[in-house]
Enzyme design. Structure first.
Site, mmCIF file in Angstrom:
data_model
loop_
_atom_site.group_PDB
_atom_site.id
_atom_site.type_symbol
_atom_site.label_atom_id
_atom_site.label_comp_id
_atom_site.label_asym_id
_atom_site.label_seq_id
_atom_site.Cartn_x
_atom_site.Cartn_y
_atom_site.Cartn_z
ATOM 1 N N TYR A 55 0.836 -1.195 0.000
ATOM 2 C CA TYR A 55 0.000 0.000 0.000
ATOM 3 C C TYR A 55 0.876 1.253 0.000
ATOM 4 C CZ TYR A 55 -3.909 -3.087 1.297
ATOM 5 O OH TYR A 55 -4.851 -4.072 1.335
ATOM 6 N N SER A 206 -13.418 -4.771 0.661
ATOM 7 C CA SER A 206 -14.337 -4.137 -0.304
ATOM 8 C C SER A 206 -15.806 -4.423 -0.019
ATOM 9 C CB SER A 206 -13.997 -4.564 -1.736
ATOM 10 O OG SER A 206 -12.713 -4.131 -2.099
ATOM 11 N N PRO A 207 -16.260 -4.346 1.245
ATOM 12 C CA PRO A 207 -17.686 -4.570 1.506
ATOM 13 C C PRO A 207 -18.570 -3.477 0.912
ATOM 14 C CG PRO A 207 -16.608 -3.714 3.466
ATOM 15 C CD PRO A 207 -15.514 -4.011 2.477
ATOM 16 N N LEU A 208 -17.962 -2.328 0.576
ATOM 17 C CA LEU A 208 -18.706 -1.240 -0.068
ATOM 18 C C LEU A 208 -18.479 -1.225 -1.574
ATOM 19 C CD1 LEU A 208 -18.125 1.591 2.568
ATOM 20 C CD2 LEU A 208 -20.061 0.017 2.363
ATOM 21 N N GLY A 210 -15.856 -0.789 -3.558
ATOM 22 C CA GLY A 210 -15.109 0.325 -4.125
ATOM 23 C C GLY A 210 -15.844 1.641 -4.121
ATOM 24 N N GLY A 211 -16.806 1.807 -3.209
ATOM 25 C CA GLY A 211 -17.553 3.057 -3.119
ATOM 26 C C GLY A 211 -18.947 2.997 -3.700
ATOM 27 N N LEU A 213 -21.405 1.162 -2.911
ATOM 28 C CA LEU A 213 -22.444 0.983 -1.900
ATOM 29 C C LEU A 213 -22.423 2.073 -0.826
ATOM 30 C CD1 LEU A 213 -22.237 -2.899 -1.707
ATOM 31 C CD2 LEU A 213 -24.032 -1.500 -2.770
ATOM 32 N N GLY A 215 -23.378 5.078 -2.069
ATOM 33 C CA GLY A 215 -24.322 5.978 -2.726
ATOM 34 C C GLY A 215 -23.645 7.097 -3.478
ATOM 35 N N LYS A 216 -22.318 7.053 -3.505
ATOM 36 C CA LYS A 216 -21.556 8.115 -4.169
ATOM 37 C C LYS A 216 -21.798 8.129 -5.676
ATOM 38 C CE LYS A 216 -17.293 8.502 -2.887
ATOM 39 N NZ LYS A 216 -15.840 8.260 -2.722
#
Length: 342
Positions: A55, A206-208, A210-211, A213, A215-216
């Site tokens: 990273y 990555s539960p979202l 990559g963004g 989820l 709402g972005k």
């Protein structure tokens, strides 16, 4: 914040894990804000923090190490090795030679004498898993590493590693980190049930998605400062079919969340934490505001059955909306020479 046992290790960890991939050049270059993210996460009850040597090419570990000064004993600290750390062809992979070098680099950058959970970032088809387990076993016996785990291992490789550990009297992997979300459910078919069968602690990255989820992304207009704006290929915005399918699903999921009295983020994190095999969901905020929007999902850690049933109707179990979201693809599926006789 709720807590769960990390597989059979006896260690208790928070249901939300702080991921630090966004610390440094890959995301947030304001080190003081990164320190505040760590402090606020720990103050909220998070006790599991995950990073990797790759990273920002080591910068994330360095920032995290400085942020944890004075609080190191309060944290279950996890990092990973495997990805290239330079042009040298031997500064990567899962060989004994590289593991011995990689762990010293991570210990130095993190400013610690030990790593609680040392994870293999991806499988290495060119290295015998016994070589990897042998090197990791040495590190555990030397006290440099407390537990070992894998990331994005297919079910068959999880099983192989368990058998090798038993037959060769190696330390066994006790955790698996895998990509899982409402939009990425492929791991439900094999990797998740296999992890449960071997009583592995499961960390979800990555539960979202990559963004998606958060709402972005609600239209094809991508925010300039978003990860999708910086890396369109990875986040579907150059794949029209995947993009349009996700846009439609996000609208329906947002409606479901609203009807259930939840934010979309709460719905997304609650979904992965409802799976009986999952221990903790990794959140990777780039800013303090993002952290604060995700912390409420740590309590309660799960969703009602009727909401889960509706999610199953929208995205069928075991299905990845975009197959490219899978964390690892077997090399034989991407390299035709591995499928053909010479």
């Amino acid at each position: 914040m709720q807590y769960r046992r990390l597989g059979g290790t006896g260690v208790e960890v928070s249901t939300l894990c702080l991921g630090t991939m966004m610390f440094g050049a890959w995301g947030n270059t304001d080190e003081q804000e990164c320190h505040r993210i760590v402090a606020e996460a720990l103050d909220a009850g998070i006790n599991l923090v995950d990073t990797a040597d790759v990273y920002a090419h080591g910068e994330s570990e360095e920032i995290l190490g400085r942020a944890l000064r004075g609080r190191r004993d309060d944290v279950v600290l996890a990092t990973k090795f495997h990805e290239p750390m330079g042009d040298d062809r031997n500064r990567r992979g899962n060989s004994r030679r590289w593991i011995r070098q990689a762990v010293e680099g991570s210990l130095r950058r993190l400013g610690t004498d030990w790593i609680d959970l040392y994870q293999v970032h991806r499988p290495d088809p060119l290295t015998d898993v016994d070589q990897t387990l042998g090197a990791l076993t040495d590190l555990v016996r030397e006290g440099k590493v407390r537990m070992i785990g894998t990331s994005a291992f297919p079910a068959e490789q999880i099983v192989e590693a368990q058998w090798v550990a038993e037959r060769r009297q190696r330390e066994r992997f006790t955790t698996e980190q895998l990509g899982y979300s409402v939009l990425t459910r492929g791991v439900e078919a094999a990797a998740l049930p296999t992890s449960a069968r071997y009583r592995l602690g499961v960390l979800v990255f990555s539960p979202l998605n990559g963004g998606w989820l958060t709402g972005k992304y609600r239209s094809t207009d991508v925010p300039a400062d978003s990860r999708a704006g910086r890396n369109g290929d990875h986040f579907d915005f150059r794949d029209a079919a995947a993009r349009d399918r996700k846009l439609a699903l996000v609208d329906e999921l947002a409606t479901l969340a609203d009807e259930s009295g939840l934010t979309l983020i709460d719905l997304a994190l609650g979904f992965v934490l409802s799976h009986p095999a999952v221990t903790s969901a990794i959140i990777g905020p780039r800013t303090l505001a993002q952290l604060r929007s995700q912390l409420p999902a740590g309590e309660p850690a799960g969703l009602p059955a009727d909401v889960l049933d509706r999610i199953d109707e929208l995205v069928r179990p075991g299905h990845d909306v975009n197959p490219a979201d899978a964390g690892y693809r077997v090399p034989a599926l991407t390299d035709p020479t591995l499928r053909r006789r010479p």
